[in-house]
Design an enzyme around this catalytic site. Structure first.
Site, PDB file in Angstrom:
ATOM      1  N   GLU A 200      73.461  13.064 117.103  1.00 58.27           N
ATOM      2  CA  GLU A 200      72.572  13.302 116.092  1.00 58.27           C
ATOM      3  C   GLU A 200      72.940  13.365 114.686  1.00 58.27           C
ATOM      4  O   GLU A 200      74.172  13.298 114.355  1.00 58.27           O
ATOM      5  CB  GLU A 200      71.733  14.612 116.469  1.00 58.27           C
ATOM      6  CG  GLU A 200      72.485  15.899 116.370  1.00 58.27           C
ATOM      7  CD  GLU A 200      71.923  17.105 116.178  1.00 58.27           C
ATOM      8  OE1 GLU A 200      70.633  17.132 116.956  1.00 58.27           O
ATOM      9  OE2 GLU A 200      72.073  18.325 115.467  1.00 58.27           O
ATOM     10  N   GLU A 288      62.703  24.941 112.766  1.00 55.45           N
ATOM     11  CA  GLU A 288      61.670  25.615 114.253  1.00 55.45           C
ATOM     12  C   GLU A 288      60.708  26.440 113.197  1.00 55.45           C
ATOM     13  O   GLU A 288      60.726  26.166 112.063  1.00 55.45           O
ATOM     14  CB  GLU A 288      62.505  26.682 114.817  1.00 55.45           C
ATOM     15  CG  GLU A 288      63.350  27.523 114.077  1.00 55.45           C
ATOM     16  CD  GLU A 288      64.089  28.624 115.140  1.00 55.45           C
ATOM     17  OE1 GLU A 288      63.714  28.749 116.111  1.00 55.45           O
ATOM     18  OE2 GLU A 288      64.937  29.459 114.408  1.00 55.45           O
ATOM     19  N   PHE A 348      83.977  42.773 107.558  1.00 60.06           N
ATOM     20  CA  PHE A 348      82.438  43.070 107.794  1.00 60.06           C
ATOM     21  C   PHE A 348      82.106  43.657 109.050  1.00 60.06           C
ATOM     22  O   PHE A 348      80.935  43.556 109.792  1.00 60.06           O
ATOM     23  CB  PHE A 348      81.607  41.841 107.713  1.00 60.06           C
ATOM     24  CG  PHE A 348      81.615  40.911 106.390  1.00 60.06           C
ATOM     25  CD1 PHE A 348      80.723  41.440 105.335  1.00 60.06           C
ATOM     26  CD2 PHE A 348      82.713  40.128 106.198  1.00 60.06           C
ATOM     27  CE1 PHE A 348      80.811  40.722 104.191  1.00 60.06           C
ATOM     28  CE2 PHE A 348      82.670  39.362 104.934  1.00 60.06           C
ATOM     29  CZ  PHE A 348      81.701  39.762 103.759  1.00 60.06           C
TER      30      PHE A 348
END
Lengths: 670, 510
Positions: A200, A288, A348
């Site tokens: 793609e 989406e 984190f």
């Protein structure tokens, strides 16, 4: 309109929905798990219903309990918030069957958009641009080249079964495909036992831009422009803004029109979001659609003046939308920073626990006319609340609005300065670092931003000249205030503090200063640099963790903690030890050799406070890089501590069953 | 005439040079300041007045007659900390390694006596190589003279020792008898016998740091009450400590203006105690939110962490705080925590410092290690200390107050002046589970019945109201109101008079 609704959610979104309901005169019912019994949402709701133990699967996700709670309290409708049941078509259907209104889109729209392949098909039919690609079988390299050239370089060659960075290649030229295609296929076969490949379009330096849409039950759909959410860490959004600095009016209109077309194609009748991936060239492709209210919806509200929760309630109640596309305008710029319970200085790592101190900036308008900004802080917590392991570790969503992007960014930086949290690690210094970065300020961002700008993780930044000045001035003021009070309380031989010449060190920077205190401020002369500082409008008193003032006309706030000597001061992302010394003391400091910081490469320290579950190495034992040496349990979660080097164990600190502090030495190497 | 005046300056300069430029440099290279530099930082600027600058030793043995340095290895005198008189002696490592001669000891004894006479604290800065061996028994006599003064001064004036270099053999016992010992990390150590002797006698191979460094004494042995990163930090913190203390037992501790509202409410304290009784919380949060300006000077922070001790202020009035720490070993009382708290309570009582006690204690630590170690007598020390203390005593029970430990932790029965409890308090002989297992032993095999009994016991005793009904608790207070209530209580106790019966001295179970 409804007279009573139930909120099937918790935390800040529950509070957010209650606020709008209160304004509209709608009674609210909040369901809560054991962990949320004392939450702010529970305190604010008109009625509450207990629905079980902390894990969401046993409480917030149990449809029967939510439906029963509605019936028990007579709530006419359910707002699902986000997460939990918000995109569950069967729950929406269940509500409809039970005669309860689901405040969200119809079940058909949810299921149509819930399926990745299905939603793409809808999108294509509605004329929404999708990422060009080829999903079918690829015969050989020649076929792959043909496909790639149809799509246009660069392309991504990817194993269907791929994951974890394996089986992916980006090809910029025909030659890349010639080499890459067989390689990926071989890798896919070896790694996954499946050599199916797809190709793609590869979007270089992509950005995440999404369009907010809003529909009613009468076929009206509008869009409320875009939000850009490119500042992400591991696919978790961190900073969002509206509008996007990338888009021009034409692109915005095109994206908006496509989003509306898609929404109409599925009869969308509530608030929803169409997500796109965009190239730096303003090309955009559908990703989406999220059929719910988004976490970052406040930025849209701030630039449009539309209350999205109110609109969801109105459309759910069957009202006709009171405005059309033409009535909507972008006003100014808004930013959202997600304040997470995580320790930016420790990769984190989640840092859940109690909010020992929680003091957010005041909501509303701030700053002078030229730099006016508005603060909004969506939170579901109060001081003393627990950020628990059961749910999302978000503490609050801090938003700022300004007339343009830079004003909103500067406002955010100031609002972050004003935000004080103690008791757990939080990412405020990290967010402040981003606000100060030239690249962020220029708007040239991408989803890879954090990885690009913080390749070695976050370790704070060096203080700027202004920051050093602010630290110098604040420390001088604090020191003199405390020293004066001590003298005043002192004995018969106490002499008033008349000293004016001091030496102030900020990290390694050392400056001789002359201090002249004034009411609520101080003049600081720095003869060595031939300039002076004027500190005014000080808001601080001994014991306050936050120092506020105006330095040479610039308002600032910083956090100051007393240390064994001097203070540890953090201003935005910069932290420094600051000492205020008499010339003699300064001279003696100079005489002592600088002690090198402890060589931590020779030891393994506990990354967090917790309980040692096991520590399985012995003195004299040889360990190899990556070997597990200890397991530390913190907040019921086991953290595996591995060595990052080979070595021979010299000493072992604690033993299984011991409690350890953060940075406590677990193992030392010879 | 001018010449005579100049002679004074010349002699002074000579004395101030101590062991000379080279030794001073080597002192700095080791990360240590010199004796006089330390005093200059400890005292208010320009306030130090030196005594006995021109004293020299009197030894004629082993060639010592050819080596004399004015001051003889120790700098003594007085000055002020925030205008309050303080006596000091500071060992000069650059002169004979700071070793102790007869003359050197006499200088220290002189300031010790003077401090006692005027009622001013004495601070000793240690950095020395032990006895002056050339002087033999004279040096031992000197030590004993200092020890005696330490003992006489104990409980009369605050005595503080800062170990800033070597401190071994005879040198350790003077600090050992003072109220507080602070050490400097990496540059100081303390032990009775050094690594060489240890090697010879026990074959143990150990470094000076491992045997008696700051980490060892502040964290393992409890000998030191605190450790700091360098000389400057240590001296800054000693100044901060002195600000909390009265100059002698004839005074009340000094008050100062507070920038904090005396009736400040802390809403978040209402949720400090977790709903699960077995879940720990940080008692330091309560301390920081109750005291003035979150300013808490912790004593023995790294040792016996299951109990917290230290100084703070309430509306400007210094207090001593003792608090169980549920975060460490559930806040249990064991040998070390009992000793730590007992010594602290006795210091406060000796120097008229009111005591605020926060209680969340599940009991005494069980096990052979504790019993063999003499937990009975060590635990009794804390009980004894609280019972004999006549200073104002305010107690707040936040959660558990079980068994004998309830009695020990400044209970009403030990002459507590104000005994408060939070609504979350559970004052009982033991936890509900243990209790029903004993009372209803017959039902031990029926878990359902036992659970019902447990719930029954909990409902009856897992609250403060039984004790409040008996008058053992004066009032049940809202956690958020704690600062206001204890501050008011403290003020009301200003005129408290309470005396123990006359005795030569007590016989605390040492």
């Amino acid at each position: 309109m409804f007279s009573k609704i139930l909120i099937a959610n918790r935390g800040e979104i529950a509070v957010r929905v209650i606020k709008t309901c209160r304004r509209m005169g709608i009674k609210t019912v909040v369901v809560y798990s054991e962990a949320d019994a004392d939450s702010l949402a529970v305190e604010m709701a008109d009625e509450t219903v207990f629905i079980g133990p902390p894990p969401a699967a046993q409480s917030y996700l149990v449809q029967d309990k939510i439906i029963a709670a509605c019936k028990e309290t007579g709530a006419e409708a359910v707002h699902p918030g986000f997460g939990f049941l918000s995109e569950n078509a069967s729950f929406a259907q269940r509500c409809a069957d039970e005669g309860i209104v689901f405040i969200g889109p119809n079940p058909g729209a949810i299921s149509a958009m819930g399926d990745k392949i299905e939603s793409k098909k809808f999108a294509e039919r509605a004329g929404v641009s999708c990422v060009p690609g080829h999903i079918g079988e690829i015969d050989d390299t020649a076929h792959a080249i043909r496909i790639s050239e149809e799509i246009g370089y660069p392309v991504m060659i990817k194993a269907s079964a791929g994951g974890g960075g394996k089986g992916i290649r980006v090809a910029h030229t025909r030659k890349d495909v010639e080499e890459g295609f067989p390689a990926v296929r071989a890798e896919a076969k070896a790694s996954f036992g499946d050599d199916r490949i797809f190709i793609e379009k590869f979007i270089t330096s992509p950005r995440h831009i999404e369009i907010q849409v809003l529909g009613d039950k009468h076929g009206h759909v509008v869009h409320l422009f875009e939000r850009e959410c490119s500042i992400q860490r591991r696919n978790q959004k961190v900073i969002e803004e509206a509008p996007s600095p990338l888009l021009d009016a034409k692109t915005r209109d095109a994206m908006g029109a496509q989003a509306v077309a898609l929404a109409k194609a599925v009869n969308y009748d509530s608030a929803g979001t169409v997500e796109f991936v965009a190239g730096q060239d303003k090309s955009f492709y559908f990703l989406e659609m999220n059929t719910r209210l988004q976490v970052e919806h406040p930025v849209t509200e701030l630039i449009t003046g539309v209350d999205l929760v109110e609109q969801m309630l109105r459309s759910a109640a069957g009202e006709v939308m009171a405005f059309g596309q033409k009535d909507l305008k972008i006003n100014g710029w808004a930013l959202e920073s997600r304040i997470y319970a995580e320790d930016p200085y420790r990769k984190f790592l989640p840092s859940i626990g109690r909010l020992v101190r929680y003091d957010p900036p005041v909501e509303g308008e701030h700053g002078d006319r030229k730099h006016a900004y508005t603060v909004r802080n969506d939170a579901g917590v109060r001081e003393g609340d627990e950020i628990s392991m059961f749910y999302d570790p978000m503490i609050s969503k801090l938003c700022t609005w300004g007339k343009d992007r830079i004003t909103a960014i500067d406002g955010m930086a100031r609002a972050l300065e004003d935000f004080h949290i103690e008791g757990l690690g939080q990412n405020i210094p990290f967010l402040a670092a981003v606000m100060d970065q030239a690249r962020f300020r220029s708007g040239k961002i991408a989803t890879s931003y954090i990885a690009d700008e913080f390749p070695e993780g976050f370790h704070g930044v060096e203080p700027t000249v202004f920051q050093k000045d602010a630290m110098t001035a604040a420390a001088a003021f604090m020191h003199v205030t405390l020293a004066r009070r001590a003298r005043d309380a002192g004995g018969p031989l106490a002499r008033p503090l008349t000293r004016q010449d001091w030496v102030i060190t900020v990290g390694e920077t050392r400056r001789a200063v002359t201090l002249s205190p004034s009411a609520h401020g101080m003049d600081i002369e720095m003869p060595g640099e031939g300039r002076s500082l004027a500190l005014r409008e000080v808001e601080w008193r001994p014991g306050s963790p936050v120092f506020r003032g105006v330095l040479d006309g610039v308002a600032f706030a910083l956090e100051a903690k007393p240390a064994a000597e001097g203070f540890v001061i953090r201003q935005r992302a910069a932290t420094a030890r600051v000492l205020v010394l008499t010339p003699l003391s300064a001279e003696l400091h100079e005489r002592l050799p600088k002690r090198p910081p402890a060589d931590t490469s020779k030891m393994i320290v506990s990354p967090m406070p917790g309980l040692v579950v096991s520590l399985d190495v012995k003195e004299g034992q040889e360990v190899k890089e990556g070997e597990t040496v200890a397991i530390i349990e913190a907040m019921k979660m086991q953290n595996i501590i591995k060595t990052e080097r080979d070595g021979v164990v010299k000493t072992v600190g604690p033993k299984a069953g011991d409690s350890v502090a953060a940075d406590e030495i677990l193992v030392e190497f010879a | 005439m001018q010449q005579i005046l100049e002679e004074l300056e010349r002699r002074r300069a000579h004395a101030r040079a101590g062991g000379g430029e080279k030794r001073t440099q080597s002192q700095h290279a080791k990360g240590k300041l010199t004796a006089r530099e330390r005093i200059a930082l400890l005292m208010d600027e320009g306030s130090f007045e030196e005594f006995d600058m021109f004293v020299e030793h009197r030894s004629h043995e082993f060639g010592m007659e050819t080596q004399r340095v004015p001051g003889d290895g120790v700098v003594t005198g007085w000055g002020t900390i925030n205008g309050r008189v303080i006596y000091v002696f500071s060992k000069d490592f650059t002169v004979f390694g700071g070793s102790l001669s007869g003359a050197h000891a006499a200088k220290i004894v002189k300031v010790q006596e003077q401090a006692m006479k005027v009622g001013a604290p004495i601070i000793g800065l240690f950095d020395a190589g032990g006895a002056r061996i050339q002087e033999g028994v004279e040096s031992l006599a000197g030590y004993a003279d200092i020890f005696l003064q330490n003992v006489m001064a104990s409980g009369v004036i605050p005595q503080i020792s800062v170990i800033m270099g070597p401190c071994a053999g005879g040198d350790v016992y003077s600090p050992a008898m003072t109220d507080f010992i602070f050490m400097v990390r990496d540059t100081s150590y303390m032990f009775v016998t050094g690594p060489d002797v240890v090697k010879t006698v026990t074959n143990e191979v150990v470094t000076a740091e491992e045997l008696g460094g700051a980490r060892v004494h502040a964290g393992k042995s409890g000998v030191a009450e605190g450790a700091f990163d360098n000389d400057l930090e240590a001296l800054t913190q000693v100044r901060r400590l002195v600000d909390f203390l009265p100059l002698s037992n004839r005074e009340k501790p000094p008050t100062r203006e507070s920038f904090d509202e005396a009736d400040r409410a802390e809403k978040s304290l209402d949720t400090l105690v977790p709903s699960n009784p077995n879940k720990p919380y940080d008692m330091k949060e309560l301390i920081n939110k109750v005291v003035d300006e979150a300013d808490f000077f912790e004593i023995s922070a790294d040792w016996a962490k299951n109990i917290i001790t230290g100084f703070a202020r309430l509306d400007g009035q210094p207090i001593g705080i003792v608090a169980n720490q549920p975060q460490v070993l559930a806040g249990v009382l064991d040998i070390d925590s009992s000793r730590k708290a007992a010594r602290f309570v006795r210091f406060c009582d000796a120097f008229n410092i009111p005591i605020l006690t926060f209680v969340d204690v599940p009991g005494f630590m069980p096990g052979t290690k504790q019993e063999y170690g003499g937990l009975i007598k060590h635990g009794a020390k804390l009980l004894f200390a609280y019972a004999e203390a006549t200073v104002p005593k305010i107690t707040v029970i936040t959660r558990k107050a079980y068994g004998g430990a309830y009695d020990v932790m400044s209970s009403k029965h030990l002459r507590g002046d104000f005994n408060y409890a939070w609504p979350t308090a559970e004052i009982a002989v033991m936890g509900a589970k243990g209790a029903v297992e004993i009372i209803f032993r017959a039902e031990a095999k029926d878990p359902e019945a036992l659970a019902a009994r447990e719930a029954e016991y909990k409902a009856r005793f897992a609250n403060p109201f039984v004790a409040a009904g008996l008058g053992y608790i004066d009032d049940v207070i809202m956690p958020s109101e704690t600062r206001r209530r204890v501050t008011r209580a403290l003020k009301s106790l200003k005129g408290k008079v309470l005396e123990n019966p006359w005795k030569k001295h007590d016989n605390i179970p040492l």
